[in-house]
Design an enzyme around this catalytic site. Structure first.
Site, mmCIF file in Angstrom:
data_model
loop_
_atom_site.group_PDB
_atom_site.id
_atom_site.type_symbol
_atom_site.label_atom_id
_atom_site.label_comp_id
_atom_site.label_asym_id
_atom_site.label_seq_id
_atom_site.Cartn_x
_atom_site.Cartn_y
_atom_site.Cartn_z
ATOM 1 N N ASP A 41 -34.500 32.692 -27.824
ATOM 2 C CA ASP A 41 -33.458 32.908 -29.507
ATOM 3 C C ASP A 41 -34.373 32.008 -30.094
ATOM 4 O OD1 ASP A 41 -31.284 34.465 -29.184
ATOM 5 O OD2 ASP A 41 -30.383 32.616 -28.368
ATOM 6 N N ASN A 113 -30.129 28.615 -38.901
ATOM 7 C CA ASN A 113 -29.708 28.402 -37.946
ATOM 8 C C ASN A 113 -28.206 26.695 -39.042
ATOM 9 O OD1 ASN A 113 -28.826 29.935 -36.196
ATOM 10 N ND2 ASN A 113 -29.523 28.364 -34.134
ATOM 11 N N ALA A 151 -24.796 33.186 -39.069
ATOM 12 C CA ALA A 151 -25.791 33.573 -38.031
ATOM 13 C C ALA A 151 -25.135 31.985 -36.916
ATOM 14 C CB ALA A 151 -27.310 33.291 -38.188
ATOM 15 N N ASN A 157 -22.964 24.184 -34.126
ATOM 16 C CA ASN A 157 -22.286 23.880 -34.258
ATOM 17 C C ASN A 157 -20.398 24.683 -33.586
ATOM 18 O OD1 ASN A 157 -19.995 24.691 -37.320
ATOM 19 N ND2 ASN A 157 -19.228 26.605 -36.372
ATOM 20 N N LEU A 158 -20.425 25.318 -32.975
ATOM 21 C CA LEU A 158 -19.726 25.692 -31.697
ATOM 22 C C LEU A 158 -19.351 24.648 -31.201
ATOM 23 C CD1 LEU A 158 -17.232 28.009 -31.098
ATOM 24 C CD2 LEU A 158 -19.168 29.092 -29.492
#
Length: 254
Positions: A41, A113, A151, A157-158
């Site tokens: 990623d 992101n 995205a 963020n999570l």
């Protein structure tokens, strides 16, 4: 479809690239219609940022040779032409961060992101938040805060307990990082056209850095964030491993 190869400098990616070069024809980036990226990623983000610097932005098909591979397809050498012909395209609009430092320097950076503001010392950050030039939070006392795209909503963020946003939802999430005051504020979900402003209070005493994905600006005084639709990116996915499905299913992982 003429395609170029982008390769992470890791042993698995280099080995996979050698196999692909023997099995298929490749062209230089300037002659390509799409890019096949080999890595994880992090490398996919690097490849997408490289696309943002080009006059002609190419779609990117990633194959996972990293760890998580959330933005990637499975690594397989077989039937690449057929896979590329059957891909589902997903458009991703990057954020544009304009950061002004305490010394008056202005830095503009894209973020795919998220844009995050983080305290630089042991002291908490104090931030004033404006939405479309209106002050909506006079003082947030926290370790920081972030603005995430759909995205990026399953990334940092999570981890900061922010919400997952469906791809194509045309939304942004504004998420505090370890908030202390106000205690009951847990963030906001905003239309993607929103202009978000953050002013650092007591910036000299409580220094704050701003990070656009992986690029950092130290000791900022203010930051403005908004969507940049002039440089939309296209990610290509196998039909059975589409990004929107992955983001949806993340909500059911314990």
């Amino acid at each position: 479809m003429p395609r170029a190869l982008a390769i992470s400098p890791t042993a698995p990616a280099l080995a996979a690239a050698a196999e692909l070069r023997d099995a298929y024809e490749w062209v230089p980036l300037e002659e390509a219609e799409c890019v096949v990226a080999l890595g994880g990623d992090g490398f996919m983000l690097q490849t997408l940022h490289a696309m943002l610097e080009r006059r002609r932005i190419l779609p990117v098909f990633g194959m996972n040779l990293g760890t998580v591979g959330f933005l990637m397809n499975d690594w397989r050498i077989d039937a690449l032409d057929d896979r590329l012909a059957r891909t589902r395209p997903f458009r991703v609009s990057p954020l544009s961060m304009t950061a002004t430092t305490i010394d008056g320097e202005t830095v503009v950076l894209p973020a795919i992101n998220e844009v995050s503001l983080l305290r630089e010392t042991r002291q908490t950050a104090k931030l004033e938040i404006t939405i479309n030039d209106r002050v909506v939070l006079a003082e947030l006392v926290a370790d920081g805060m972030l603005v995430a795209t759909p995205a990026g909503s399953t990334a940092y963020n999570l981890s900061a307990n922010g919400p997952i946003l469906p791809l194509g939802s045309a939304l942004l999430t504004l998420t505090p990082i370890s908030p202390f005051r106000p205690r009951r504020w847990r963030g906001a979900i905003l239309p993607e056209r929103t202009r978000i402003g953050i002013r650092v209070l007591e910036a000299n005493k409580r220094p704050v850095s701003a990070v656009a994905d992986q690029r950092e600006v130290r000791e900022v005084a203010s930051v403005h964030v908004e969507i940049d639709h002039t440089r939309d990116l296209t990610l290509l996915f196998d039909p059975e491993h589409a990004l929107d499905d992955r983001i949806t299913m993340e909500q059911f992982i314990a």
